[in-house]
Design an enzyme around this catalytic site. Sequence first.
Site, PDB file in Angstrom:
ATOM      1  N   ASP A   1       4.164   2.903  -3.742  1.00 60.12           N
ATOM      2  CA  ASP A   1       3.334   3.848  -4.489  1.00 60.12           C
ATOM      3  C   ASP A   1       3.401   3.418  -5.948  1.00 60.12           C
ATOM      4  OD1 ASP A   1       2.281   5.948  -5.959  1.00 60.12           O
ATOM      5  OD2 ASP A   1       3.321   7.515  -4.832  1.00 60.12           O
ATOM      6  N   VAL A   2       2.290   2.961  -6.490  1.00 60.37           N
ATOM      7  CA  VAL A   2       2.309   2.389  -7.845  1.00 60.37           C
ATOM      8  C   VAL A   2       2.533   3.425  -8.935  1.00 60.37           C
ATOM      9  CG1 VAL A   2       0.862   0.426  -7.176  1.00 60.37           C
ATOM     10  CG2 VAL A   2      -0.218   2.501  -8.101  1.00 60.37           C
TER      11      VAL A   2
ATOM     12  N   ASP B   1       0.858  -1.176   0.000  1.00 63.05           N
ATOM     13  CA  ASP B   1       0.000   0.000   0.000  1.00 63.05           C
ATOM     14  C   ASP B   1       0.899   1.233   0.000  1.00 63.05           C
ATOM     15  OD1 ASP B   1      -3.233   0.236   0.841  1.00 63.05           O
ATOM     16  OD2 ASP B   1      -2.068   2.086   1.057  1.00 63.05           O
TER      17      ASP B   1
ATOM     18  N   LYS C   1     -10.689   2.662 -15.815  1.00 67.30           N
ATOM     19  CA  LYS C   1     -11.099   1.272 -15.646  1.00 67.30           C
ATOM     20  C   LYS C   1     -11.341   0.579 -16.989  1.00 67.30           C
ATOM     21  CE  LYS C   1     -10.997   0.818 -11.145  1.00 67.30           C
ATOM     22  NZ  LYS C   1     -10.021  -0.084 -10.505  1.00 67.30           N
TER      23      LYS C   1
ATOM     24  N   ALA D   1     -19.203  -2.335  -3.991  1.00 65.76           N
ATOM     25  CA  ALA D   1     -18.729  -3.033  -2.798  1.00 65.76           C
ATOM     26  C   ALA D   1     -18.475  -1.973  -1.737  1.00 65.76           C
ATOM     27  CB  ALA D   1     -17.455  -3.815  -3.101  1.00 65.76           C
TER      28      ALA D   1
ATOM     29  N   ASN E   1      -4.822  -4.145  -7.360  1.00 68.74           N
ATOM     30  CA  ASN E   1      -6.031  -3.566  -6.792  1.00 68.74           C
ATOM     31  C   ASN E   1      -5.949  -2.047  -6.640  1.00 68.74           C
ATOM     32  OD1 ASN E   1      -8.617  -3.709  -5.127  1.00 68.74           O
ATOM     33  ND2 ASN E   1      -7.190  -2.899  -3.601  1.00 68.74           N
TER      34      ASN E   1
ATOM     35  N   TYR F   1     -12.419   8.161 -13.937  1.00 70.72           N
ATOM     36  CA  TYR F   1     -12.384   6.819 -13.363  1.00 70.72           C
ATOM     37  C   TYR F   1     -12.858   5.775 -14.377  1.00 70.72           C
ATOM     38  CZ  TYR F   1     -13.095   3.185  -9.778  1.00 70.72           C
ATOM     39  OH  TYR F   1     -13.038   2.035  -9.023  1.00 70.72           O
TER      40      TYR F   1
END
Length: 261
Positions: free
Chosen positions: A76-77, A50, A173, A202, A103, A169
């Site tokens: 950190d991606v 994370d 995606k 979710a 994720n 977003y």
Amino acid sequence: MTDVEGPEYVPGHGLLEGRTAVVTAAAGTGIGGATARRFLEEGARVLISDAHERRLKEHGARLALEFEGVAAHACDVTDEAQVQALFDAARRLHGRLDIVVNNAGLGGTADLVDMSDEQWSRVLDVTLNGTFRCTRAALRAYREDGRGGVIVNNASVVGWRAQAGQAHYAAAKAGVMALTRCAALEAAAFGVRVNAVAPSLALHPHLVKVTTPELLAELTAREAFGRYAEPWEVANAIVFLASGYSSYLTGEVVSVSSQHA
């Protein structure tokens, strides 16, 4: 948000026994955290990651009280050096890599007419570019190791369905879905499967913080079951895609949704 009774929690069945996994954005109560827990319950060794180092350390410590084979590594991606360090750490820790769950993602709400370049770029960099960086690192590791492997990406139904205020977003995606399909064709040559899940709603505390009660009520009303998904229900689909039960699936995006068509 709803009075509809949810399902009973499904116990582990050893579906990932002896396998090693990396799960990004896993230091919380959302889909990543639920996936890490479900993987551990299914017998996997898991390296959670994370960008929030303090939260990651705390969550890793809690999981370690319940399970063996859990470790944590901050990443950190959006930073290529940190992504490479994460995958180096996974292979150094376990000597191999079997499963990667991408994720990490970032949302937000803004009408396109008022959206800034920074808002657009930030969501794309975390959600799409971050998935690209981690997928690339995983594929390089898998190709070098020569043992095959699995990648599961977290997409969203908004990659298919329009929602006001979600242009950045949704674009990110949809890009994750396309990336999944293209990567799957390339990765098949060295025994790697690449699939994605596309959840609808979710519910977890972070989503509650960034979404109005009115919008949550509206989204919940669209679900055929009359309730939102528990994060672990999405994680169950990820377990399936990571396990041998999906051995002939690659390049697929599995909708985890009860939304009306």
